[in-house]
Design a protein around this motif. Sequence first.
Motif, PDB file in Angstrom:
ATOM      1  N   UNK A   1      42.085  15.760  64.928  1.00 23.00           N
ATOM      2  CA  UNK A   1      41.304  14.556  65.208  1.00 23.00           C
ATOM      3  C   UNK A   1      40.541  14.184  63.947  1.00 23.00           C
ATOM      4  N   UNK A   2      40.681  12.947  63.511  1.00 22.57           N
ATOM      5  CA  UNK A   2      39.942  12.435  62.353  1.00 22.57           C
ATOM      6  C   UNK A   2      38.556  12.001  62.810  1.00 22.57           C
ATOM      7  N   UNK A   3      37.529  12.625  62.256  1.00 19.69           N
ATOM      8  CA  UNK A   3      36.155  12.330  62.660  1.00 19.69           C
ATOM      9  C   UNK A   3      35.663  11.033  62.036  1.00 19.69           C
ATOM     10  N   UNK A   4      34.598  10.500  62.623  1.00 25.04           N
ATOM     11  CA  UNK A   4      33.977   9.270  62.141  1.00 25.04           C
ATOM     12  C   UNK A   4      32.456   9.429  62.148  1.00 25.04           C
ATOM     13  N   UNK A   5      31.816   9.071  61.044  1.00 32.34           N
ATOM     14  CA  UNK A   5      30.355   9.053  60.991  1.00 32.34           C
ATOM     15  C   UNK A   5      29.684  10.394  60.790  1.00 32.34           C
ATOM     16  N   UNK A   6      30.439  11.421  60.386  1.00 32.10           N
ATOM     17  CA  UNK A   6      29.871  12.749  60.159  1.00 32.10           C
ATOM     18  C   UNK A   6      30.393  13.318  58.835  1.00 32.10           C
TER      19      UNK A   6
ATOM     20  N   UNK B   1      23.068  13.847  65.034  1.00 29.78           N
ATOM     21  CA  UNK B   1      22.741  14.555  63.799  1.00 29.78           C
ATOM     22  C   UNK B   1      21.746  13.691  63.040  1.00 29.78           C
ATOM     23  N   UNK B   2      20.481  14.057  63.110  1.00 30.39           N
ATOM     24  CA  UNK B   2      19.442  13.244  62.474  1.00 30.39           C
ATOM     25  C   UNK B   2      19.479  11.836  63.015  1.00 30.39           C
ATOM     26  N   UNK B   3      19.465  10.828  62.140  1.00 31.84           N
ATOM     27  CA  UNK B   3      19.475   9.438  62.618  1.00 31.84           C
ATOM     28  C   UNK B   3      20.872   8.937  63.014  1.00 31.84           C
ATOM     29  N   UNK B   4      21.888   9.740  62.775  1.00 34.13           N
ATOM     30  CA  UNK B   4      23.256   9.320  63.113  1.00 34.13           C
ATOM     31  C   UNK B   4      23.448   9.292  64.623  1.00 34.13           C
ATOM     32  N   UNK B   5      24.230   8.367  65.117  1.00 38.03           N
ATOM     33  CA  UNK B   5      24.464   8.287  66.564  1.00 38.03           C
ATOM     34  C   UNK B   5      25.510   9.286  67.061  1.00 38.03           C
ATOM     35  N   UNK B   6      25.970  10.174  66.181  1.00 36.35           N
ATOM     36  CA  UNK B   6      26.973  11.174  66.537  1.00 36.35           C
ATOM     37  C   UNK B   6      26.695  12.436  65.733  1.00 36.35           C
ATOM     38  N   UNK B   7      27.532  13.453  65.904  1.00 40.89           N
ATOM     39  CA  UNK B   7      27.408  14.719  65.185  1.00 40.89           C
ATOM     40  C   UNK B   7      28.770  15.395  65.220  1.00 40.89           C
ATOM     41  N   UNK B   8      28.907  16.486  64.510  1.00 42.81           N
ATOM     42  CA  UNK B   8      30.177  17.222  64.568  1.00 42.81           C
ATOM     43  C   UNK B   8      30.464  17.723  65.992  1.00 42.81           C
ATOM     44  N   UNK B   9      29.467  18.283  66.712  1.00 43.39           N
ATOM     45  CA  UNK B   9      29.746  18.667  68.100  1.00 43.39           C
ATOM     46  C   UNK B   9      30.137  17.473  68.973  1.00 43.39           C
TER      47      UNK B   9
END
Length: 80
Positions: free
Chosen positions: A3-8, A59-67
């Motif tokens: 899966x290609x992640x986005x935003x992390x 993850x911090x101010x991001x709306x997503x994270x690795x988990x």
Amino acid sequence: MEYRTRGVCSQAIRFEIENNKVHSVQFVGGCSGNTQGVARLIEGMDVNEAISRLEGIHCGPRPTSCPDQLARALKEAIGA
């Protein structure tokens, strides 16, 4: 599956699902200690349980994270 992640920080997540259990999770990039920890903690876990535990983590101010990205990947893999 990959899966290609986005935003992390990680670029991708590789994993397998066998008998509705999560196996062989590997993050490509990202914070090595954290991603290894997440991978080990969910090894052998029911895929739906893993999704419910990981989904929505920021993850911090991001709306997503690795988990959270892993939860999204698992949902995509099971067609949820």
